[in-house]
Write a protein that holds these residues in place. Structure first.
Motif, short mmCIF file in Angstrom:
data_model
loop_
_atom_site.label_atom_id
_atom_site.label_comp_id
_atom_site.label_asym_id
_atom_site.label_seq_id
_atom_site.Cartn_x
_atom_site.Cartn_y
_atom_site.Cartn_z
N VAL A 257 0.85 -1.19 0.00
CA VAL A 257 0.00 0.00 0.00
C VAL A 257 0.89 1.24 0.00
N LYS A 258 0.49 2.25 -0.75
CA LYS A 258 1.32 3.44 -0.93
C LYS A 258 0.98 4.51 0.09
N LEU A 259 2.00 5.01 0.77
CA LEU A 259 1.85 6.11 1.71
C LEU A 259 2.01 7.42 0.95
N LEU A 260 0.97 8.24 0.95
CA LEU A 260 0.97 9.49 0.18
C LEU A 260 1.55 10.66 0.96
N GLY A 261 1.40 10.64 2.28
CA GLY A 261 1.88 11.75 3.08
C GLY A 261 1.59 11.53 4.54
N CYS A 262 1.93 12.52 5.35
CA CYS A 262 1.68 12.42 6.79
C CYS A 262 1.43 13.82 7.34
N CYS A 263 0.96 13.86 8.57
CA CYS A 263 0.63 15.14 9.20
C CYS A 263 0.82 15.02 10.70
N ALA A 264 1.50 15.98 11.30
CA ALA A 264 1.65 16.05 12.76
C ALA A 264 1.18 17.43 13.20
N HIS A 265 0.09 17.48 13.95
CA HIS A 265 -0.51 18.75 14.37
C HIS A 265 -0.93 18.64 15.83
N LYS A 266 -0.22 19.37 16.71
CA LYS A 266 -0.47 19.30 18.15
C LYS A 266 -0.44 17.84 18.60
N GLU A 267 -1.58 17.34 19.12
CA GLU A 267 -1.60 15.95 19.57
C GLU A 267 -2.06 14.98 18.49
N GLU A 268 -2.29 15.48 17.29
CA GLU A 268 -2.75 14.64 16.19
C GLU A 268 -1.57 14.15 15.37
N LYS A 269 -1.59 12.85 15.05
CA LYS A 269 -0.61 12.26 14.15
C LYS A 269 -1.39 11.45 13.12
N LEU A 270 -1.19 11.79 11.84
CA LEU A 270 -2.01 11.21 10.78
C LEU A 270 -1.13 10.64 9.68
N LEU A 271 -1.53 9.49 9.17
CA LEU A 271 -0.88 8.87 8.01
C LEU A 271 -1.89 8.87 6.87
N ILE A 272 -1.48 9.31 5.70
CA ILE A 272 -2.38 9.42 4.56
C ILE A 272 -1.96 8.40 3.51
N TYR A 273 -2.84 7.44 3.23
CA TYR A 273 -2.57 6.37 2.27
C TYR A 273 -3.45 6.52 1.03
N GLU A 274 -3.04 5.79 -0.01
CA GLU A 274 -3.93 5.63 -1.14
C GLU A 274 -5.19 4.88 -0.67
N PHE A 275 -6.31 5.22 -1.22
CA PHE A 275 -7.55 4.55 -0.85
C PHE A 275 -7.69 3.27 -1.66
N VAL A 276 -7.86 2.15 -0.95
CA VAL A 276 -7.99 0.84 -1.60
C VAL A 276 -9.46 0.44 -1.49
N PRO A 277 -10.22 0.49 -2.59
CA PRO A 277 -11.69 0.44 -2.52
C PRO A 277 -12.30 -0.85 -2.01
N ASN A 278 -11.64 -1.99 -2.25
CA ASN A 278 -12.27 -3.25 -1.86
C ASN A 278 -11.95 -3.69 -0.43
N GLY A 279 -11.22 -2.86 0.29
CA GLY A 279 -10.99 -3.16 1.71
C GLY A 279 -10.02 -4.30 1.92
N SER A 280 -10.15 -4.97 3.04
CA SER A 280 -9.19 -5.99 3.44
C SER A 280 -9.62 -7.38 3.00
N LEU A 281 -8.63 -8.25 2.86
CA LEU A 281 -8.87 -9.62 2.39
C LEU A 281 -9.79 -10.38 3.34
N ASP A 282 -9.65 -10.17 4.63
CA ASP A 282 -10.46 -10.94 5.59
C ASP A 282 -11.94 -10.63 5.46
N ALA A 283 -12.28 -9.42 4.96
CA ALA A 283 -13.69 -9.05 4.79
C ALA A 283 -14.36 -9.92 3.73
N PHE A 284 -13.57 -10.47 2.81
CA PHE A 284 -14.10 -11.39 1.80
C PHE A 284 -13.91 -12.85 2.24
N LEU A 285 -12.70 -13.15 2.67
CA LEU A 285 -12.31 -14.54 2.89
C LEU A 285 -13.12 -15.23 3.98
N PHE A 286 -13.41 -14.52 5.06
CA PHE A 286 -14.08 -15.13 6.20
C PHE A 286 -15.55 -14.77 6.29
#
Length: 420
Positions: free
Chosen positions: A154-183
């Motif tokens: 998965v591709k990390l597009l950017g990040c943000c640190a603001h006061k007590e907030e720490k954010l990681l910004i990724y590419e949006f993967v539309p179909n979600g996680s494998l376990d949501a299908f597999l199980f």
């Protein structure tokens, strides 16, 4: 007469003086008694003020430490070839982190879908700076994944640190996680054999890149179905590098850590029991995931514990020794699978989950095993049965019988991440 009068006056004079002295003494004692509560009150006030002062100083030091960490984080992040995104942009994109935009919950915080002003969709992982573990994960994940570029990561597009907030910004993967299908019994039918085989090969390529093809060797340490995301073409992307370890020219064959972190059921026995991990620990996790993809059930699930009295790995081993491997495959695959490919995947999965890490193949060998019809595969040895201890089994049963509460066992985290 005057003489006797004077005598009586003289006799009465000492008594009057004594009476006056007694009254003065009584008054003095009364004044002393009245002063005691005042002194106690003053003492209490002084003690309280002193306590408040120390608490203020302690909180001031904590706030300064947080500010220093934030400044250090920003300095470190600015050195990476990674965009630092503005907090107001993230707020606008996620509609102020509204619940309607929430698409998952990880071990270190929620994940939100966002749309930038350009129309580009993103996934925002929100971490709290109040948690030391969250701060460590944030720093580790940014430093790790910023160096990685692969179509199966998965591709990390950017990040943000603001006061007590720490954010990681990724590419949006539309179909979600494998376990949501597999199980999911209703969605697993969407994963026919070709799709599952492509997912297996994609995860193999991603893990091979981490171990051997990137400039730095990475050990993921938390490879599992919920950490594999599927794009709009169902291509797999390995995600969540918060627990990953990197090695710069060091011997990564074996490392010992004092704290075991990861997900129960996917951890190699040498790591779960002794805290020792290596690239072969990732190979073990891959083997578990491979067998889950073939079978459609979790390794440590109530289904296998109740129906077979074993984990998925032990059940697979029994079927292997009894030459009944075909019974292991998910019944929904019966009309779409290739017997030869299924057989090689099953055999490879068992080789990956062998108890002795030295007997497990590397990911480059795994890739050859999966794609080469000519390669002869060695016979596997029995998987470890460490997960069959009473403590572990009781924990797994309580987890799989309807409780959605995320628990931990001896530092082992159980996390669930929804679509991103």
């Amino acid at each position: 007469m005057e003489y006797f009068h004077n005598r009586r006056h003289l006799k009465d004079s000492p008594q009057t003086q004594n009476s006056t002295g007694q009254e003065t003494g009584i008054q003095s004692k009364s004044n002393s008694s009245a002063e005691i509560p005042v002194m106690v009150s003053i003492l209490v006030v002084v003690i309280c003020c002193t306590c408040f002062y120390f608490i203020y100083c302690w909180r001031w030091r904590i706030r300064n430490a947080i500010r220093r960490d934030q400044i250090q984080s920003l300095v470190t992040l600015s050195k990476l070839d990674l965009p630092l995104m503005d907090f107001s942009t993230i707020i606008e994109a996620t509609n102020s982190f509204s619940e309607s935009n929430k698409i998952g919950e990880g071990g270190f915080g929620p994940v939100y879908k966002g749309t930038l002003s350009s129309g580009h969709e993103i996934a925002v992982k929100r971490l709290s700076a109040k948690s030391r573990q969250g701060t460590v994960e944030f720093q580790n994940e940014v430093e790790s994944i910023a160096k990685l570029q692969h179509r199966n990561l998965v591709k990390l597009l950017g990040c943000c640190a603001h006061k007590e907030e720490k954010l990681l910004i990724y590419e949006f993967v539309p179909n979600g996680s494998l376990d949501a299908f597999l199980f999911d019994s209703n969605r697993s039918s969407q994963l026919d054999w070709k799709t599952r085989h492509d997912i297996i090969l994609g995860i193999t390529r991603g893990l091979l890149y981490l171990h051997e093809d990137s400039q730095v060797t990475f050990i993921h340490r938390d490879l599992k179905a919920s950490n594999v995301l599927l794009d709009n073409r169902m291509n797999p992307k390995i995600s969540d590098f918060g627990l990953a370890k990197s090695f710069y020219g060091e011997d990564s064959n074996e490392v010992n850590t004092g704290k075991v972190v990861g997900t129960l059921g996917y951890m190699a026995p040498e790591y779960a029991l002794n805290g020792t991990f290596s690239i072969k620990s990732d190979v073990f996790s891959f083997g578990v995931l491979l067998l889950e993809i073939l079978n459609g059930q979790r390794n440590c699930s109530a289904y296998h514990l109740q129906q077979h009295g074993d984990t998925l790995l032990q059940h697979a081993w029994i079927l292997w020794t009894e030459d009944r491997a075909s019974e292991f495959i998910d019944p929904t695959l019966s009309n779409s699978c290739s017997a030869n490919e299924v057989s090689r995947c099953f055999h490879t999965g068992l080789l990956c989950v062998q108890e002795n890490p030295e007997e497990r193949p590397t990911m480059s060998t795994v890739q050859l095993m999966l794609i080469s019809d000519q390669m002869q595969l060695p016979s596997p040895t029995e998987p470890s049965n460490y997960a069959r201890s009473n403590t572990v089994i009781d924990f797994l049963r309580s987890r799989d019988t309807g409780s959605t509460h995320k628990e931990s066992l001896n530092g082992v985290t159980i996390t669930s991440i929804g679509p991103r």
